[in-house]
Design an enzyme around this catalytic site. Structure first.
Site, PDB file in Angstrom:
ATOM      1  N   THR A 147       0.810  -1.075  -0.121  1.00  0.00           N
ATOM      2  CA  THR A 147       0.288  -0.266   0.083  1.00  0.00           C
ATOM      3  C   THR A 147       0.653   0.921  -0.063  1.00  0.00           C
ATOM      4  O   THR A 147       1.865   1.485   0.745  1.00  0.00           O
ATOM      5  CB  THR A 147      -0.965   0.161   1.471  1.00  0.00           C
ATOM      6  N   TYR A 184      -2.737  -1.884   9.947  1.00  0.00           N
ATOM      7  CA  TYR A 184      -3.264  -1.971   8.831  1.00  0.00           C
ATOM      8  C   TYR A 184      -2.709  -1.976   8.142  1.00  0.00           C
ATOM      9  O   TYR A 184      -1.735  -2.780   7.182  1.00  0.00           O
ATOM     10  CB  TYR A 184      -4.632  -1.759   8.219  1.00  0.00           C
ATOM     11  N   HIS A 185      -1.784  -0.934   7.881  1.00  0.00           N
ATOM     12  CA  HIS A 185      -1.004  -0.430   7.460  1.00  0.00           C
ATOM     13  C   HIS A 185       0.799  -0.354   7.133  1.00  0.00           C
ATOM     14  O   HIS A 185       1.076  -1.020   6.650  1.00  0.00           O
ATOM     15  CB  HIS A 185      -0.975   1.173   6.941  1.00  0.00           C
TER      16      HIS A 185
END
Length: 386
Positions: A147, A184-185
């Site tokens: 990401t 999450y990241h």
């Protein structure tokens, strides 16, 4: 030999599997445990467009596109035994790893969800790269969607991968530091570091595809039949900001821009994201260790809202854009710059603009307005619920 696409039931994984299978005669194996469907249901929402069962999807892929080379295996990638069997049976020449718990808000709900997200995401990636090493498959090209969130929002142009560090007159290239803002990241930051390590220790060719905020409901392949549609989430936890704004427009609520809304975020259409992943494996590209910023261009929040309002008028929607006090600590005028030359060289040119993507979304959501309205409490910001 085969190509494995993990997360094959997901928003990006399903259309990527269709695209790859349509470009090659090789066996393409989708892998998933259907957890995304369970996560969304657990927070009281659902996909706006109905998602067909996997057997219906595969039947449609064969009947509509002639994709007899596309199949499915159900399993949990955090299970070492399952991963070992998957690799030994199918002997993949490439793996496109899109499986993950992808929601920052979901990972922030509580300690249980944070623990689950970190275990699920990082364990799956470790199992796959260690499995390739231990089964003498170190030539397999490993492509993972990480990401752009690992970069944070620095005040300088974001490089496509590494950066240059200088200290006491000495300079060297270093991996970009993890500046993630959610549990999450941070899983993707750890994955990026582990992928670099797997390349260095095992020699596995790695493509680290740092995916931007992805928008859209359709790709070239999914348009052909309703059974081929990918899922479309619009709730606060799993729907990205552009999708939530479109849901607000359909439900008759104003689009709420926090503060000035001039902070820019990186975006890529679903069509452009799928094309890049397909190109990486079908064209035979397998760099030593390459980072791609899977971005077409940054867009400000206010531009995004105004574009949705303009497109909404084509659908008879009277969409207001309002500015509210920003509850977040962020620069409201951040002019993000992010390098993407490597990724644009890969796809050739942008295949879908933000405006045409919003048109696709509003067309889909208009057809499923009842679902949107029935779940409006799942996407409305607090300022509209008061």
């Amino acid at each position: 030999m085969a190509i494995i696409i993990t997360g094959g039931d997901g928003y990006i994984g399903w259309p990527t599997g269709l695209r790859i299978a349509s470009r090659t005669d090789e066996r393409c194996i989708l892998v998933d445990n259907f957890a995304r469907r369970e996560w969304v249901e657990s927070i009281g929402s659902k996909s706006a467009a109905p998602v067909a069962a996997m057997d219906e999807r595969l039947t449609a892929a064969r009947n509509v596109h002639g994709l007899s080379n596309l199949s499915f295996v159900e399993g949990d990638l955090t299970d070492r035994g399952f991963v070992d069997q998957l690799l030994t049976v199918h002997e993949p020449r490439a793996i496109v790893h899109t499986a993950a718990q992808p929601s920052a808000p979901y990972s922030q709900l509580n300690g249980e969800r944070a623990n689950y997200t970190q275990h699920n995401n990082m364990q799956a990636t470790r199992n796959l790269v260690w499995g390739l090493h231990e089964h003498d498959m170190a030539d397999t090209h490993f492509v993972e969607t990480t990401t752009t969130g690992v970069y944070g929002a620095p005040e300088f142009p974001i490089p496509e991968g590494g950066a240059v560090m200088e200290h006491e007159g000495h300079r060297d290239a270093v991996p970009f530091p993890a500046m993630a803002g959610s549990w999450y990241h941070l899983t993707k930051s750890h994955d990026a570091a582990n992928l670099r390590l797997a390349h260095r220790q095992f020699g596995i060719p790695i493509s680290d595809v740092r995916t931007a905020i992805t928008y859209g409901t359709e790709t070239e392949e999914t348009r052909a039949d309703e059974r081929l549609r990918t899922r479309f989430d619009f709730d606060y936890y799993f729907g990205v900001v552009a999708h939530r704004f479109c849901a607000q427009a359909i439900a008759g609520y104003p689009l709420t821009v926090y503060g000035k809304g001039e902070q820019r975020k990186p975006f890529v259409s679903l069509e452009d994201a799928v094309e890049g992943l397909a190109q990486l494996v079908v064209s035979g590209q397998s760099a030593e260790h390459t980072v791609y910023n899977q971005v077409t261009r940054p867009i400000s929040i206010v531009e995004m809202a105004e574009t949705i309002a303009d497109v909404g008028a084509e659908f008879g929607l009277d969409v207001d854009v309002t500015h509210v006090e920003n509850p977040r600590e962020e620069d409201e005028e951040h002019a993000m710059e992010i390098e993407n030359d490597r990724y644009m060289d890969l796809i050739g040119e942008q295949r879908q603009t933000f405006e045409s993507g919003m048109r696709d979304i509003l067309e889909t959501l208009t057809a499923h307005r009842d679902t949107i309205v029935a779940h409006e409490d799942r996407f409305l910001p607090d300022v509209l619920e008061e």
